[in-house]
Design an enzyme around this catalytic site. Structure first.
Site, short mmCIF file in Angstrom:
data_model
loop_
_atom_site.label_atom_id
_atom_site.label_comp_id
_atom_site.label_asym_id
_atom_site.label_seq_id
_atom_site.Cartn_x
_atom_site.Cartn_y
_atom_site.Cartn_z
N PRO A 119 29.80 63.49 77.39
CA PRO A 119 30.81 63.98 78.15
C PRO A 119 32.05 64.84 77.70
O PRO A 119 32.45 64.91 76.59
CB PRO A 119 31.66 62.42 78.26
CG PRO A 119 30.89 61.27 77.43
CD PRO A 119 30.04 62.35 76.31
N GLU A 120 31.91 65.82 78.72
CA GLU A 120 33.10 66.74 78.63
C GLU A 120 33.86 66.63 79.74
O GLU A 120 33.64 65.51 80.63
CB GLU A 120 32.53 68.37 78.56
CG GLU A 120 31.66 68.53 77.15
CD GLU A 120 31.83 70.09 76.56
OE1 GLU A 120 32.98 70.49 76.86
OE2 GLU A 120 31.08 70.39 75.89
#
Length: 271
Positions: A2-3
């Site tokens: 997850p960014e």
DNA sequence: AATCTTTCCTGCCGGC
DNA sequence: TGCCGGCAGGAAAGAT
């Protein structure tokens, strides 16, 4: 992993199921995440109304009035909204139980994520107080990058990934935005001109916004589904394309190491 | 089985 | 000298 776009897509996917509703408790199956999940989290949350679900960098913040639940997805975390009776699977470490018959289930195989409770003004919390501006706001622009990098010898890629300068830019988007601007990831940040920084800041905003839009198109799959934002097949310009031809000029993409992270760049397009 | 992944923290370094 | 910010390196856990 997850960014910022994945975190924002997650937030948008859950917000309407949470805001205005109440927690009735929590189930902790494995509280040993990056930091221990408070053992009494269920008691703490019981009866609290969720006023807002917001994002700061890659942190999700559940504002409950006199306190805030802080949640970070780490490297491998994901959230799903499920009926309360859904049997847990492996790595489903925490359930936040709602008064709607649903639960918000946190899965995190590598357990680098976090679920914490903070009282008082959450912006003063140790994890948040030192963070730089949000990249998608007007507070972030080329001038900020220029001013905060004068005299710095660190590479521009390290600077982009430094959350004290700007939040939410991880390895993927640092590589992609630098390609888009034609800047080598190895360039010392202190030697980049204002003109190039203005282009870089714009490229960062565009890259992040495109990914959020791509993820947003799969939001309807978020509830009762696999929970993944569903755009991880996104086509990259350079990320993990070492040895493959540059999509602009055909030169082989190179991979190098900065710190303990991989950088990918086109030696012809990026100087 | 060594490598890869992200983030935060520790501690060292050079400058003043 | 002691303090400061900048910066490098280490640790966490699991998949492959």
């Amino acid at each position: 992993m997850p960014e910022l776009p994945e975190v924002e897509v997650t937030r948008r996917g859950i917000v309407s199921h949470l805001e205005g509703h109440h927690f009735v408790g929590a189930t902790l199956r494995n509280p040993s995440l990056r930091w221990p999940v408070p053992h009494d989290l269920g008691h703490t949350l019981r009866g609290l109304k969720i006023n807002a679900v917001t994002r700061r960098g890659k942190y999700l913040l559940f504002d409950c009035g006199n306190g805030t639940l802080i949640l970070h997805l780490g490297m491998s975390g994901s959230l799903r909204l499920l009926p309360a009776a859904t049997p847990p699977q492996k790595h489903d470490h925490v359930d936040l139980i709602l008064d709607t018959g649903m639960i918000l289930r946190f899965k995190d195989p590598r357990r680098f994520g976090a679920v914490l409770w903070a009282t008082g003004d959450v912006t003063h919390h140790a994890l948040l107080a030192q963070l730089g501006p949000e990249p998608l706001t007007e507070a972030f622009d080329g001038r900020l990058l220029y001013e905060r990098t004068r005299g710095r010898r660190a590479s521009i890629k390290d600077v982009l990934m430094n959350s004290r300068i700007v939040v939410g830019i991880g390895n993927i988007y640092a590589n992609e935005a630098l390609f888009s601007t034609g800047i080598s990831p190895l360039t010392p940040a202190g030697r980049i001109s204002m003109r190039r920084y203005e282009k870089l800041a714009q490229a960062i905003k565009e890259t992040l916004n495109l990914s959020i839009e791509a993820g947003g198109s799969s939001l309807r799959d978020f509830v009762n589904s696999d929970g993944s934002p569903g755009y991880f097949q996104q086509q990259y310009w350079v990320y993990q394309r070492n040895g493959q031809p540059c999509r602009k000029c055909g030169t082989a993409i190179e991979q190098t190491r900065q710190g303990q992270r991989s950088s990918f760049y086109c030696p012809h397009c990026q100087r």
